[in-house]
Motif scaffolding. Structure first.
Motif, short mmCIF file in Angstrom:
data_model
loop_
_atom_site.label_atom_id
_atom_site.label_comp_id
_atom_site.label_asym_id
_atom_site.label_seq_id
_atom_site.Cartn_x
_atom_site.Cartn_y
_atom_site.Cartn_z
N ALA A 1 -12.62 1.85 -6.95
CA ALA A 1 -12.02 0.55 -7.30
C ALA A 1 -11.77 -0.26 -6.04
N PHE A 2 -11.26 0.41 -4.99
CA PHE A 2 -11.02 -0.25 -3.70
C PHE A 2 -12.32 -0.80 -3.14
N PHE A 3 -13.36 0.04 -3.15
CA PHE A 3 -14.67 -0.37 -2.61
C PHE A 3 -15.24 -1.54 -3.42
N THR B 1 -13.79 -3.71 -5.48
CA THR B 1 -13.04 -4.95 -5.38
C THR B 1 -13.34 -5.66 -4.07
N THR B 2 -13.31 -4.89 -2.96
CA THR B 2 -13.61 -5.50 -1.66
C THR B 2 -15.03 -6.06 -1.65
N TRP B 3 -15.97 -5.30 -2.23
CA TRP B 3 -17.36 -5.73 -2.23
C TRP B 3 -17.51 -7.05 -2.98
N MET C 1 -2.44 8.10 -3.86
CA MET C 1 -3.78 7.75 -3.41
C MET C 1 -4.07 8.32 -2.03
N VAL D 1 -15.12 -9.32 -3.53
CA VAL D 1 -14.45 -10.39 -2.80
C VAL D 1 -15.31 -10.85 -1.63
N VAL D 2 -15.93 -9.88 -0.93
CA VAL D 2 -16.79 -10.24 0.20
C VAL D 2 -18.01 -11.02 -0.28
N ALA E 1 0.83 -1.21 0.00
CA ALA E 1 0.00 0.00 0.00
C ALA E 1 0.87 1.26 0.00
N PHE F 1 -7.64 8.63 0.72
CA PHE F 1 -9.04 8.22 0.86
C PHE F 1 -9.98 9.38 1.15
N GLU G 1 -11.80 7.58 -8.42
CA GLU G 1 -11.84 6.29 -9.13
C GLU G 1 -11.08 5.23 -8.35
N GLY G 2 -9.95 5.62 -7.76
CA GLY G 2 -9.18 4.67 -6.95
C GLY G 2 -9.99 4.20 -5.76
N LEU G 3 -10.68 5.15 -5.11
CA LEU G 3 -11.51 4.80 -3.95
C LEU G 3 -12.63 3.86 -4.36
#
Lengths: 143, 152
Positions: free
Chosen positions: A48-50, A52-54, A25, A56-57, A16, A27, A44-46
């Protein structure tokens, strides 16, 4: 086992920090830049983070490996901790924006030699100490 | 370049945090793959609990494992800035103000147990309290931008 956990956290932090320095980056910076100059790069980075996690979860939930269980939104919003979450989030957003970035961004700035981020972290760790010596007792019984 | 893209940061760090969550799902709390406030608290309390006999709260696993995310973040950024020739000792803001901002962010962060990164992480995990904190976070950013625009 403890050593493996420590090294795993170190590796995630290193990744990170490395990518955070390259991409700048932040937040809180995403929404701030969007409001100030309509620049969406960090937002857009934020997202993408959200996203991707969503995703995966979602896989975690479907396979049953990790099945997080949380209270309903109305229950959460009406609890004392829910109100504290909104107020706390608001204050974090306000102070972080004025200080120039989220804590993650300040770690990155410290790594690239910004000394005022160093004083930020003196305050940061002093705040942790103050929390455990003082704030935790003030909040006792509230939640 | 790929590594310069914030989207790549988002995807890569989210995957790394999720992998860590999956690997240690029995040890660490939910949505704990990456956080600055909580991990700084764990690191600090590990040091305090081992040096002094003053106990500070942290998740059970953190009494054994040393949570090194803050060290990794600074080290990763240092390596990246050296390789990009962007490392430069500099000084821009009022140090007293930065000290105050750091203290306020960590105190508020510990009250709600999230830094901005973990607020987003918790919201993506479906945590309703995290969602409320995210709503507050965006309102706080908007308020700060409003104040900054008024002052300039």
């Amino acid at each position: 086992m403890a050593v493996i956990i420590s090294l795993a956290f170190l590796a995630v932090g290193f990744l990170a920090g490395f990518l955070g320095q390259n991409s700048r980056m932040c937040f809180v910076g995403g929404f701030r830049d969007f409001l100030l100059v309509r620049d969406t790069a960090l937002l857009e980075g934020l997202m993408a983070f959200f996203a991707t996690t969503w995703l995966v979860v979602l896989v975690f939930r479907l396979t049953g490996v990790i099945a997080p269980h949380y209270p309903a939104l109305t229950d959460a919003a009406l609890s004392a901790f829910g109100v504290a979450s909104v107020v706390g989030g608001l204050l974090i957003g306000f102070v972080s924006t004025l200080s120039g970035g989220c804590p993650l961004r300040h770690h990155v700035l410290l790594g690239q030699g910004r000394l005022d981020s160093g004083t930020y972290f003196l305050g940061f760790y002093a705040g942790i100490f103050i929390y455990f010596r003082l704030v935790v007792f003030l909040l006792k019984g509230l939640f | 370049m790929l590594k310069r893209s914030p989207i790549f940061f988002g995807v890569a760090v989210a995957l790394a945090a999720a992998a860590l969550q999956l690997a240690f799902r029995n040890d660490i709390p939910l949505a704990y793959g990456i956080c600055t406030v909580c991990h700084a608290r764990d690191l600090f309390s590990w040091i305090v609990n081992h040096l002094a006999k003053f106990q500070m709260d942290s998740p059970g696993f953190a009494s054994q494992a040393l949570v090194l995310t803050p060290v990794g973040l600074v080290a990763g950024s240092f390596v990246a800035s050296k390789s990009n020739a962007e490392f430069k000792l500099s000084h821009q803001s009022n140090p007293l103000l930065m000290f105050l901002c750091g203290a306020l962010v960590s105190i508020f962060g510990l009250v709600i147990m999230s830094c901005p990164t973990r607020i987003i992480l918790r919201t993506a995990f479906g945590d309703t309290l995290g969602f409320l904190a995210a709503a507050g976070l965006f309102a706080g950013i908007a308020l700060a931008v409003f104040v900054m625009k008024r002052r300039t």
